[in-house]
Design a protein around this motif. Structure first.
Motif, short mmCIF file in Angstrom:
data_model
loop_
_atom_site.label_atom_id
_atom_site.label_comp_id
_atom_site.label_asym_id
_atom_site.label_seq_id
_atom_site.Cartn_x
_atom_site.Cartn_y
_atom_site.Cartn_z
N THR A 66 0.86 2.86 -1.54
CA THR A 66 0.74 4.11 -0.75
C THR A 66 1.92 4.22 0.22
N ASP A 67 2.15 5.44 0.69
CA ASP A 67 3.09 5.68 1.79
C ASP A 67 2.26 6.18 2.98
N ASP A 70 -7.02 3.50 5.45
CA ASP A 70 -6.32 4.25 4.40
C ASP A 70 -7.06 4.13 3.06
N ALA A 116 -6.18 4.71 -0.07
CA ALA A 116 -5.42 4.10 -1.16
C ALA A 116 -5.37 2.58 -1.01
N TRP A 127 -7.04 -0.13 -3.50
CA TRP A 127 -6.21 -1.21 -4.07
C TRP A 127 -6.82 -2.59 -3.76
#
Lengths: 218, 206
Positions: free
Chosen positions: B146-147, B194, B196, B200
């Protein structure tokens, strides 16, 4: 002539001072439970809401209420705001602080956070939202250089609106709310020298809030 | 007579230098030690040259010769904050270095923008600082997890002093440090929430 003018100015200043020193405070309280008790060794923490940059609660208002609560009769153990924020970093910053009791409940599931709160012996969180602002102003003063000095008259009205939400950390619930509204008018007459006659709106709002929180918790 | 001309010349030179409001500043970090809430991850961090050597420069009528060195403070932020978030932290010099190591993920912080607002520009009594970041989170094979986009905001307390030259510098130091504090707080909380990263964490091979 000068004697008459001096007398007139003296009466005007005394009259304005009496009016200016008056502020009106209206307090509204709402309790959601009657089971409110703060133990001798328990503490409260007073925190300002600052998530909206235009409506931030002033640091000096929070420290004023905190000081009032921790002195005098029926004084309370109040943890200073900055000390609390630094030691709980980063979970009570203006952008990360829990906005409701459910989020606080989630936060205290982390053992390191609940351990810190236990060390402080916190029973109640008091979140204060609101601020003091000038709502109306009129008049003008002009100052010329030299012996002429200043001449004119300015008037402004300040309003302080604050709401305290009290959270019970033991039962994870909202215990109540206290709403205060204070208004006052300040004057600045100037004949050679400007003489400010200020209404202490913020400090009166602080006194009103602190008195009511003490009643609420005692 | 020549002496007087010489003295006048030096006097004018001093006046001109005094009027040149240059701003050379290196920011420092003063944020509290975060409460430790660690993910059981071994993280490699890559500080790229563009971050390490980041200098904010500006030269116009309002901001003469501004040079604000902020790179070293950025390294300090991550060095102070990341150990409270993860099991281990190792600094790497390039992505290849991470390939044969037992890291779970790689973090690459990148500054996108930094902005300052001065009291005379905003008609307020405060200095303000914004720092925009993208924190790239990658798997060790280079694939993006992710960013995370972050903006740190800070402001100084209202300035009522008349010592404006001193306050310009002090106001910027205070507002920038507040922005670092906000940025670091958001970094910690964003990693925990977050979607994402959480996805993960559940699906990654252990």
């Amino acid at each position: 002539m000068i004697i008459y003018l001096s007398k007139f100015l003296f009466i005007l200043i005394i009259g304005l001072n009496i009016v200016a020193c008056n502020t009106i405070t209206v307090i509204d309280e709402h309790k959601t439970t009657t089971d409110i008790q703060l133990g001798d060794k328990e503490s409260i923490v007073l925190l300002g809401r600052r998530h909206l940059s235009q409506h931030e609660t002033e640091l000096d208002y929070i420290s004023c209420v905190g000081k009032q609560l921790s002195t005098g009769e029926e004084r309370l153990n109040v943890i200073p705001e900055q000390q609390f924020l630094d030691s709980m970093y980063p979970y009570f910053e203006s952008s990360t602080a829990p906005m409701d009791v459910q989020k606080l409940d989630k936060l205290i599931q982390h053992p390191n956070i609940s351990k810190k709160l236990e060390d402080y012996k916190i029973h109640y969180f008091i979140w204060i939202e609101g601020n003091t602002k000038t709502i109306d102003k009129s008049g003008a003063i002009s100052c010329a250089g030299g012996p002429a000095g200043c001449f004119g008259f300015a008037i402004w009205e300040d309003e302080a609106i604050y709401e305290a939400k009290i959270w019970d950390l033991k039962s994870i619930s909202v215990t109540g709310k206290i709403h205060t509204e204070t208004q006052g008018t300040s004057f600045l007459p100037a004949v050679i020298l400007p003489i400010p006659l200020l209404a202490h709106v913020k400090s009166d709002a602080c006194d009103g809030m602190a008195t009511q929180i003490k009643k609420f918790l005692n | 007579m020549l002496k007087i001309i010489n003295l006048s010349f030096y006097f004018c030179l001093i006046l001109l230098t005094a009027c040149e409001q240059s701003m050379v500043l290196e920011t420092s970090l003063d944020i509290p030690q975060p409460i430790e809430i660690k993910s059981p991850l071994n993280i490699a961090i890559l500080y790229e040259k563009s971050l390490r050597d980041y200098v904010y420069t500006e030269n116009n009528d309002d901001r003469r010769n501004w040079s604000i060195t902020i790179g070293p403070s950025q390294i300090e932020i991550f060095d102070q904050v990341l150990p409270s978030m993860f099991n281990t932290i190792s600094t790497i010099q390039n992505l290849d270095e991470a390939k044969n190591q037992q890291y779970d993920a790689i973090i690459i912080p990148e500054i996108k923008d930094i902005q300052f607002a001065l009291p005379n520009e905003t008609k307020t009594e405060i200095h303000e600082t914004w720092i925009k970041y993208i924190v790239h989170v990658l798997e060790t094979n280079g694939e993006i997890i992710t960013d995370i986009h972050l903006t740190g905001y800070g402001k100084s307390l209202p300035n009522t002093s008349i010592d404006f030259l001193l306050d310009e510098r002090e106001g910027l130091v205070i507002s920038t440090n507040e922005a670092y504090r906000d940025l670091a707080a958001k970094l910690i909380v964003s990693f925990q929430s977050d979607p994402a990263i959480n996805k993960w964490l559940v699906t990654r091979p252990k």
